[in-house]
Design a protein around this motif. Structure first.
Motif: not given
Length: 628
Positions: A458-482
């Motif tokens: 539906a237009a109301s859903e299609a027009d609604r901006p999506e919240t970008p998903p969080l990156p995985s905690i396994g992403d190399p960017r977060f290696a030290i934190e993990r």
């Protein structure tokens, strides 16, 4: 009313219960390095093991579906039990006497709804013992004769726990009542039924106890042995209960699970006596379904125990009668073939004998030879299809190819299609390219997917901006934190003031930041020193499913080396260095955007930058120092 179980008793249950022993009753676990174990997840269907267990930390986590927790959480999930019921069950096995507070149940649902699972298991256990004793009575002669005619002596009956249900209709009902079981418990266990009054569900029948993988009796299979039995059905089974789900039950799994895990072989037979015949003949991997066809849920149960990772050595062997019903069963099994990475086979006795009759007529060696002479399931199924046609005629070959191609095109594992197409071509005597082309045509003739499933929202859903998903905690960017949080959870060490210098903003991933906030709220790293329930305590302090899953993942992930104070200090310093570095980048950007004419603001930023740079140099000096 009994109150909430004391926290110190719950902690003792967690500490004394080996999580690998408990989970090993449901999943075949193998060493995965770093003190961890790995197997196929019991909570979702997977073909490569991603389910990890860390015995030293008492935690499990599946990196495929995200399920994780401690031994209590595992049993709650896998058996559908309430928290208090699991604690009581484990406490009983460890000989721990639970104490309760006087202030009610608090925040936990310690009191399960309806009869407790442990009481239902105990009711079935008491009933099984009663039935087994009745097998020696004079009234059970027909039952004993049935076993003897099928080659089973008293020792075999004792091995499999076989019993006899008296004919009077109230024997086990009265027995359970005398042992302190309520009518509700006896009914919920599936042993007693209710009409105008309570009565025995099984009367005048030979009984096989059906057990789960851990050996607990959860139901019964009952065979008709008297001609005047008013129930015509040859077999009766326990109805669906909290314990007994026929689509998930495999008779003999308690005896076969160890052999299945060791040999990576499972043999699927059709009845209780066939399982007995196989085991007594040396085929200890045999199991059977209970009153229903082998289905996807049965496959998932089996795959927990098979070494079913790459298909190079695992085997699933089905035994079928050679008649039309057996061929139909083979087709049904072929449809579920993709449930296994292991190779699937079929073993059919030329004279149409099942394993029990085969053992009676030809001996134990013949049963072993039957399994040893298995043939690939797909070849058996395709052979049955093409033998319906006259392959000496061109039209017969065309018809056989078309039907065989439809079968091959139905295979969900596309990597097998080409090999099966070549096999089909060889059986019929046509060119492999012709067989491949027919398989492609058969696939193209399948019904198109439902167009509605791709409908525009539906237009109301299609027009609604999506919240970008969080990156995985396994992403190399977060290696030290993990890695830092892995050490904090798995090896908490009191290293003094340094831990107070870590702030939530030191963690850039929201989930990891939330975990550190839980650590801080619990009293910091030092609070976990010597606490065997540290990871569980952190996990229980949040309702956020992402944080709960991440804690269990970090609790079982292998550390790079054995931790000590210096190693933990190194990671905390690296985390601190990164946080300071990000702050320096932010201030440098602000400094570039600040007008030098605004002397006060410019100097304030410059001064803060200088302080941060000095702080970063100090951290780097500590990282290079001998203490690290």
């Amino acid at each position: 009313m009994a109150g909430r179980i004391r926290e110190e008793d719950i902690a003792e249950v967690r500490e004394k219960t080996r999580i690998d022993d408990v989970i090993g009753q449901y999943v075949t676990l193998r060493p995965a390095g770093g003190g961890s174990l790995k197997g196929l997840c019991p909570f979702h269907d997977e073909k490569s093991p991603s389910f990890n267990v860390n015995p030293s930390r008492g935690f499990y986590h599946c990196f495929g579906c995200g399920e994780g927790g401690d031994v209590i959480n595992f049993l709650m999930k896998v058996d559908g039990l309430a928290f208090g019921e699991v604690v009581e069950r484990l406490a009983e096995k460890q000989g721990i006497v639970l104490r309760r507070e006087d202030d009610g149940f608090g925040g936990r649902d310690d009191k399960p709804k309806g009869p407790q699972r442990g009481r239902l298991i105990e009711a079935n256990k008491v009933a099984q013992q009663f039935y087994a004793e009745q097998l020696a009575t004079s009234d059970a002669r027909a039952a004993r004769d049935f076993l003897i005619q099928r080659g089973f002596d008293q020792a075999a009956a004792e091995t499999f726990g076989i019993g006899f249900a008296p004919r009077d209709g109230e024997a086990v009902t009265k027995h359970l009542r005398g042992r302190g079981f309520s009518q509700e418990e006896s009914v919920e266990a599936g042993v007693v039924a209710i009409g105008r009054s309570a009565y025995d569900r099984f009367r005048g029948r030979l009984l096989w106890p059906i057990r789960d993988a851990s050996g607990d009796t959860i139901g019964f299979g009952a065979r008709r042995i008297f001609d005047d039995d008013r129930i015509e059905a040859k077999y009766l089974n326990t109805p669906e209960t909290k314990l007994y789900k026929k689509s998930q039950v495999l008779y003999g799994i308690d005896l076969a699970r160890k052999a299945i895990g060791q040999s990576s072989q499972a043999v699927i037979v059709e009845g209780y006596t066939d399982v007995m015949a196989c085991h007594l003949s040396g085929v200890g991997t045999a199991v059977a379904t209970c009153g229903t066809a082998f289905g996807d849920d049965h496959a998932r149960v089996l795959r927990r125990f098979l070494d079913d990772r790459d298909g190079s050595r695992g085997e699933v062997i089905f035994t079928f009668d050679g008649d039309a019903a057996g061929q139909k069963a083979a087709l049904r099994a072929f449809g579920g073939d993709q449930n296994f990475v292991s190779q699937t086979y079929v073993a059919v006795e030329p004279d149409g004998l099942d394993p029990c009759d085969l053992r009676i007529k030809k001996g134990d060696d013949a049963v072993r030879d039957l399994i040893g002479g298995r043939v690939p399931l797909y070849r058996f199924v395709l052979s049955n299809v093409i033998t319906k046609y006259d392959l000496d005629r061109a039209d017969g070959r065309i018809d056989a190819l078309r039907e065989g191609a439809r079968l091959v095109s139905s295979i969900r594992d596309r990597s097998k299609v080409d090999a099966f197409a070549r096999e089909l071509a060889g059986m019929i005597g046509v060119d492999p390219d012709e067989a491949r082309a027919e398989v492609r045509r058969a696939a193209s003739r399948k019904p198109a997917p439902d167009q509605h499933q791709h409908a525009t929202p539906a237009a109301s859903e299609a027009d609604r901006p999506e919240t970008p998903p969080l990156p995985s905690i396994g992403d190399p960017r977060f290696a030290i934190e993990r890695e830092t949080l892995m050490l904090v959870i798995q090896a908490p060490i009191n290293i003094g003031r340094l831990t107070t210098e870590i702030r939530p903003e030191s963690f850039t991933h929201p989930t990891l930041r939330a975990i550190w906030e839980l650590v801080a709220a619990a009293g910091g790293i030092a609070a976990g020193v010597g606490d065997q329930g540290w990871a569980a305590r952190l996990r229980d302090s949040t309702d956020d499913p992402a944080v709960v899953s991440a804690i269990s993942a970090l609790a079982v992930a292998p550390l790079k080396k054995a931790p000590d104070a210096a190693y933990v200090t190194e990671y905390l310093l690296r985390l601190q260095e990164r946080a300071v570095g990000r702050r320096i980048e932010d201030l440098s950007s602000r400094l570039h955007r600040t007008d030098p004419a605004d002397v006060e603001s410019f100097n304030a930023i410059f001064g803060e930058l200088a302080t941060l740079e000095s702080q970063r140099r100090s951290i780097r000096d500590r990282l290079r120092g001998p203490a690290v």
